[in-house]
Scaffold this active site. Structure first.
Site, PDB file in Angstrom:
ATOM      1  N   LYS A   1       0.827  -1.219   0.000  1.00  0.00           N
ATOM      2  CA  LYS A   1       0.000   0.000   0.000  1.00  0.00           C
ATOM      3  C   LYS A   1       0.856   1.263   0.000  1.00  0.00           C
ATOM      4  O   LYS A   1       0.643   2.178  -0.788  1.00  0.00           O
ATOM      5  CB  LYS A   1      -0.931   0.036   1.229  1.00  0.00           C
ATOM      6  CG  LYS A   1      -1.884  -1.124   1.331  1.00  0.00           C
ATOM      7  CD  LYS A   1      -2.768  -1.026   2.568  1.00  0.00           C
ATOM      8  CE  LYS A   1      -2.016  -1.049   3.894  1.00  0.00           C
ATOM      9  NZ  LYS A   1      -1.296  -2.316   4.167  1.00  0.00           N
TER      10      LYS A   1
ATOM     11  N   ARG B   1      -9.390   1.216   8.445  1.00  0.00           N
ATOM     12  CA  ARG B   1      -8.984  -0.152   8.755  1.00  0.00           C
ATOM     13  C   ARG B   1     -10.079  -0.899   9.504  1.00  0.00           C
ATOM     14  O   ARG B   1      -9.887  -2.065   9.847  1.00  0.00           O
ATOM     15  CB  ARG B   1      -7.743  -0.095   9.657  1.00  0.00           C
ATOM     16  CG  ARG B   1      -6.430  -0.319   8.928  1.00  0.00           C
ATOM     17  CD  ARG B   1      -5.342  -0.321   9.993  1.00  0.00           C
ATOM     18  NE  ARG B   1      -4.173  -1.019   9.594  1.00  0.00           N
ATOM     19  CZ  ARG B   1      -3.098  -0.442   9.031  1.00  0.00           C
ATOM     20  NH1 ARG B   1      -3.098   0.833   8.733  1.00  0.00           N
ATOM     21  NH2 ARG B   1      -2.039  -1.154   8.758  1.00  0.00           N
TER      22      ARG B   1
ATOM     23  N   ARG C   1      11.526  -5.668   4.849  1.00  0.00           N
ATOM     24  CA  ARG C   1      11.202  -4.237   4.730  1.00  0.00           C
ATOM     25  C   ARG C   1      12.158  -3.403   5.588  1.00  0.00           C
ATOM     26  O   ARG C   1      12.472  -3.752   6.710  1.00  0.00           O
ATOM     27  CB  ARG C   1       9.764  -3.975   5.189  1.00  0.00           C
ATOM     28  CG  ARG C   1       9.463  -2.476   5.282  1.00  0.00           C
ATOM     29  CD  ARG C   1       8.004  -2.169   5.148  1.00  0.00           C
ATOM     30  NE  ARG C   1       7.202  -2.592   6.283  1.00  0.00           N
ATOM     31  CZ  ARG C   1       5.886  -2.390   6.348  1.00  0.00           C
ATOM     32  NH1 ARG C   1       5.237  -1.794   5.367  1.00  0.00           N
ATOM     33  NH2 ARG C   1       5.215  -2.807   7.407  1.00  0.00           N
TER      34      ARG C   1
ATOM     35  N   ARG D   1      11.340  -2.061  11.365  1.00  0.00           N
ATOM     36  CA  ARG D   1      10.346  -1.646  12.363  1.00  0.00           C
ATOM     37  C   ARG D   1      10.120  -2.747  13.390  1.00  0.00           C
ATOM     38  O   ARG D   1      10.065  -3.921  13.042  1.00  0.00           O
ATOM     39  CB  ARG D   1       9.015  -1.298  11.677  1.00  0.00           C
ATOM     40  CG  ARG D   1       8.978   0.118  11.148  1.00  0.00           C
ATOM     41  CD  ARG D   1       7.834   0.349  10.183  1.00  0.00           C
ATOM     42  NE  ARG D   1       6.552  -0.237  10.597  1.00  0.00           N
ATOM     43  CZ  ARG D   1       5.447  -0.197   9.840  1.00  0.00           C
ATOM     44  NH1 ARG D   1       5.475   0.395   8.652  1.00  0.00           N
ATOM     45  NH2 ARG D   1       4.335  -0.738  10.270  1.00  0.00           N
TER      46      ARG D   1
ATOM     47  N   ARG E   1      -0.670  -9.008  13.385  1.00  0.00           N
ATOM     48  CA  ARG E   1      -1.217  -7.987  12.479  1.00  0.00           C
ATOM     49  C   ARG E   1      -2.032  -8.613  11.365  1.00  0.00           C
ATOM     50  O   ARG E   1      -3.046  -8.047  10.940  1.00  0.00           O
ATOM     51  CB  ARG E   1      -0.071  -7.138  11.913  1.00  0.00           C
ATOM     52  CG  ARG E   1       0.564  -6.276  13.003  1.00  0.00           C
ATOM     53  CD  ARG E   1       1.877  -5.687  12.568  1.00  0.00           C
ATOM     54  NE  ARG E   1       1.697  -4.730  11.500  1.00  0.00           N
ATOM     55  CZ  ARG E   1       2.676  -4.336  10.684  1.00  0.00           C
ATOM     56  NH1 ARG E   1       3.889  -4.839  10.821  1.00  0.00           N
ATOM     57  NH2 ARG E   1       2.455  -3.444   9.767  1.00  0.00           N
TER      58      ARG E   1
HETATM   59  P1  ADP Z   1       2.213  -1.762   3.200  1.00  0.00           P
HETATM   60  O1  ADP Z   1       2.224  -0.267   3.173  1.00  0.00           O
HETATM   61  O2  ADP Z   1       1.001  -2.361   2.550  1.00  0.00           O
HETATM   62  O3  ADP Z   1       2.451  -2.313   4.567  1.00  0.00           O
HETATM   63  P2  ADP Z   1       4.789  -1.580   1.810  1.00  0.00           P
HETATM   64  O4  ADP Z   1       4.518  -0.736   0.633  1.00  0.00           O
HETATM   65  O5  ADP Z   1       5.550  -0.975   2.925  1.00  0.00           O
HETATM   66  O6  ADP Z   1       3.430  -2.285   2.314  1.00  0.00           O
HETATM   67  O7  ADP Z   1       5.563  -2.886   1.294  1.00  0.00           O
HETATM   68  C1  ADP Z   1       5.979  -3.914   2.194  1.00  0.00           C
HETATM   69  C2  ADP Z   1       7.354  -4.411   1.801  1.00  0.00           C
HETATM   70  O8  ADP Z   1       7.258  -5.151   0.567  1.00  0.00           O
HETATM   71  C3  ADP Z   1       8.372  -3.301   1.532  1.00  0.00           C
HETATM   72  O9  ADP Z   1       9.632  -3.776   1.937  1.00  0.00           O
HETATM   73  C4  ADP Z   1       8.307  -3.100   0.034  1.00  0.00           C
HETATM   74  O10 ADP Z   1       9.534  -2.598  -0.490  1.00  0.00           O
HETATM   75  C5  ADP Z   1       8.013  -4.510  -0.471  1.00  0.00           C
HETATM   76  N1  ADP Z   1       7.139  -4.555  -1.661  1.00  0.00           N
HETATM   77  C6  ADP Z   1       6.102  -3.719  -1.980  1.00  0.00           C
HETATM   78  N2  ADP Z   1       5.535  -4.079  -3.158  1.00  0.00           N
HETATM   79  C7  ADP Z   1       6.224  -5.173  -3.608  1.00  0.00           C
HETATM   80  C8  ADP Z   1       6.107  -6.018  -4.772  1.00  0.00           C
HETATM   81  N3  ADP Z   1       5.173  -5.810  -5.700  1.00  0.00           N
HETATM   82  N4  ADP Z   1       6.981  -7.038  -4.882  1.00  0.00           N
HETATM   83  C9  ADP Z   1       7.940  -7.262  -3.917  1.00  0.00           C
HETATM   84  N5  ADP Z   1       8.089  -6.514  -2.812  1.00  0.00           N
HETATM   85  C10 ADP Z   1       7.243  -5.488  -2.631  1.00  0.00           C
HETATM   86  P1  ADP Z   2       1.457  -1.341   7.301  1.00  0.00           P
HETATM   87  O1  ADP Z   2       1.795  -0.332   6.213  1.00  0.00           O
HETATM   88  O2  ADP Z   2       2.522  -2.345   7.428  1.00  0.00           O
HETATM   89  O3  ADP Z   2       0.110  -1.937   7.131  1.00  0.00           O
HETATM   90  P2  ADP Z   2       1.012   0.975   8.914  1.00  0.00           P
HETATM   91  O4  ADP Z   2       2.204   1.830   8.867  1.00  0.00           O
HETATM   92  O5  ADP Z   2      -0.137   1.326   8.033  1.00  0.00           O
HETATM   93  O6  ADP Z   2       1.467  -0.523   8.639  1.00  0.00           O
HETATM   94  O7  ADP Z   2       0.466   0.861  10.382  1.00  0.00           O
HETATM   95  C1  ADP Z   2       1.312   0.513  11.453  1.00  0.00           C
HETATM   96  C2  ADP Z   2       0.480   0.435  12.735  1.00  0.00           C
HETATM   97  O8  ADP Z   2      -0.115   1.734  12.996  1.00  0.00           O
HETATM   98  C3  ADP Z   2      -0.724  -0.515  12.672  1.00  0.00           C
HETATM   99  O9  ADP Z   2      -0.370  -1.849  12.978  1.00  0.00           O
HETATM  100  C4  ADP Z   2      -1.633   0.107  13.737  1.00  0.00           C
HETATM  101  O10 ADP Z   2      -1.181  -0.200  15.041  1.00  0.00           O
HETATM  102  C5  ADP Z   2      -1.412   1.607  13.523  1.00  0.00           C
HETATM  103  N1  ADP Z   2      -2.393   2.162  12.570  1.00  0.00           N
HETATM  104  C6  ADP Z   2      -2.124   2.729  11.361  1.00  0.00           C
HETATM  105  N2  ADP Z   2      -3.258   3.128  10.751  1.00  0.00           N
HETATM  106  C7  ADP Z   2      -4.281   2.803  11.599  1.00  0.00           C
HETATM  107  C8  ADP Z   2      -5.691   2.938  11.539  1.00  0.00           C
HETATM  108  N3  ADP Z   2      -6.315   3.462  10.478  1.00  0.00           N
HETATM  109  N4  ADP Z   2      -6.416   2.505  12.596  1.00  0.00           N
HETATM  110  C9  ADP Z   2      -5.816   1.958  13.679  1.00  0.00           C
HETATM  111  N5  ADP Z   2      -4.497   1.780  13.789  1.00  0.00           N
HETATM  112  C10 ADP Z   2      -3.719   2.195  12.764  1.00  0.00           C
END
Ligand code: ADP
Ligand code: ADP
Ligand code: ZN
Length: 214
Positions: A13, A88, A127, A160, A171
């Site tokens: 995302k 979420r 990541r 992280r 999660r």
């Molecule tokens: P989210 O915001 O949904 O948690 P991220 O964008 O941070 O996800 O991506 C999670 C991890 O996977 C990061 O280390 C990112 O560089 C990697 N990643 C994202 N998209 C891809 C993809 N299409 N193929 C392989 N790795 C990916």
């Molecule tokens: P990821 O990209 O890996 O899904 P985020 O950076 O979006 O992780 O979120 C990290 C943490 O921040 C979540 O596990 C949650 O604890 C908190 N968080 C982020 N967005 C929300 C939301 N919309 N509602 C509740 N908690 C949130």
């Protein structure tokens, strides 16, 4: 255009939201980044959010919804925005509907990035995040130019605390219980579009532009 990104933690995302935001010239709003910035700056909100985040649980809706409402009311969101990590929960989605209705608009698309759980653990353990500017990397799939250093702002990258495998499992369960129902929620509003998030990043990006008609 007003977009939200749906998908499991690690689905991509943040990666895709940053690219779409740059392409469409709209702000990228990540609630995770906002919470992490608050923790870094030692604010009251940061203190309240930290325990939930470290445990892999969601921060309560009361602490999250107002923050997003305030952000969306700022001038730079008038021409559109992309929300990453919000909503979420169903109550958050309902709160967002109210906010956009009050602003006289609606969500155009909820973009669901589909990635099975099996692929998530590997993504999360690789990541690396920049807590300064919010950029994310992957040690294999998207390495920074210099190991351990953010390409964009030069700050050190971190694994992280909540990306360690034990917390990722929690999660993922939280995602299935509380966030996955949003797929049906936006489907019922005819706003849902989905892409295969297991493809390479560039292909996922091209697919997203296609499904949102850009
Ligand atoms: P989210 O915001 O949904 O948690 P991220 O964008 O941070 O996800 O991506 C999670 C991890 O996977 C990061 O280390 C990112 O560089 C990697 N990643 C994202 N998209 C891809 C993809 N299409 N193929 C392989 N790795 C990916
Ligand atoms: P990821 O990209 O890996 O899904 P985020 O950076 O979006 O992780 O979120 C990290 C943490 O921040 C979540 O596990 C949650 O604890 C908190 N968080 C982020 N967005 C929300 C939301 N919309 N509602 C509740 N908690 C949130
Ligand atoms: Zn950075």
């Amino acid at each position: 255009m007003r977009l939200i990104m749906l998908g499991a933690p690690g689905a991509g995302k943040g990666t895709q939201a940053a690219r779409v935001a740059a392409e469409l010239k709209i702000p990228h709003i990540s609630t995770g980044d906002i919470f992490r910035a608050n923790i870094k700056n030692g604010t009251e909100l940061g203190k309240k959010a930290k325990a939930f985040m470290d445990a892999g649980k969601l921060v309560p809706d009361e602490l999250t919804c107002d923050l997003v409402a305030d952000r969306l009311a700022q001038a730079d969101c008038a021409g559109g925005f992309i929300l990453d990590g919000f909503p979420r929960t169903i109550p958050q989605a309902e709160a967002l509907d109210k906010v956009v209705a009050e602003l006289g608009t609606k969500i155009d698309y909820a973009v669901n990035i589909d990635v099975p759980d099996e692929a998530i653990i590997e993504r999360m353990s690789g990541r690396r995040a920049c807590l300064s500017c919010g950029a994310t990397y992957h040690v294999v799939y998207n390495p920074p130019k210099t190991e351990g250093i953010c390409d964009t702002c030069g700050q050190p990258l971190v694994l992280r605390e909540d990306d360690k495998p034990e917390t990722v499992q929690t999660r993922l369960s939280v995602y299935h219980e509380q966030t996955q129902p949003l797929i049906e929620y936006y489907g019922a509003k005819n706003a849902l579009v989905s892409v295969d998030g297991t493809k390479p990043m560039d292909e996922v990006f091209a697919d997203i532009l296609k499904v949102i008609g850009k």
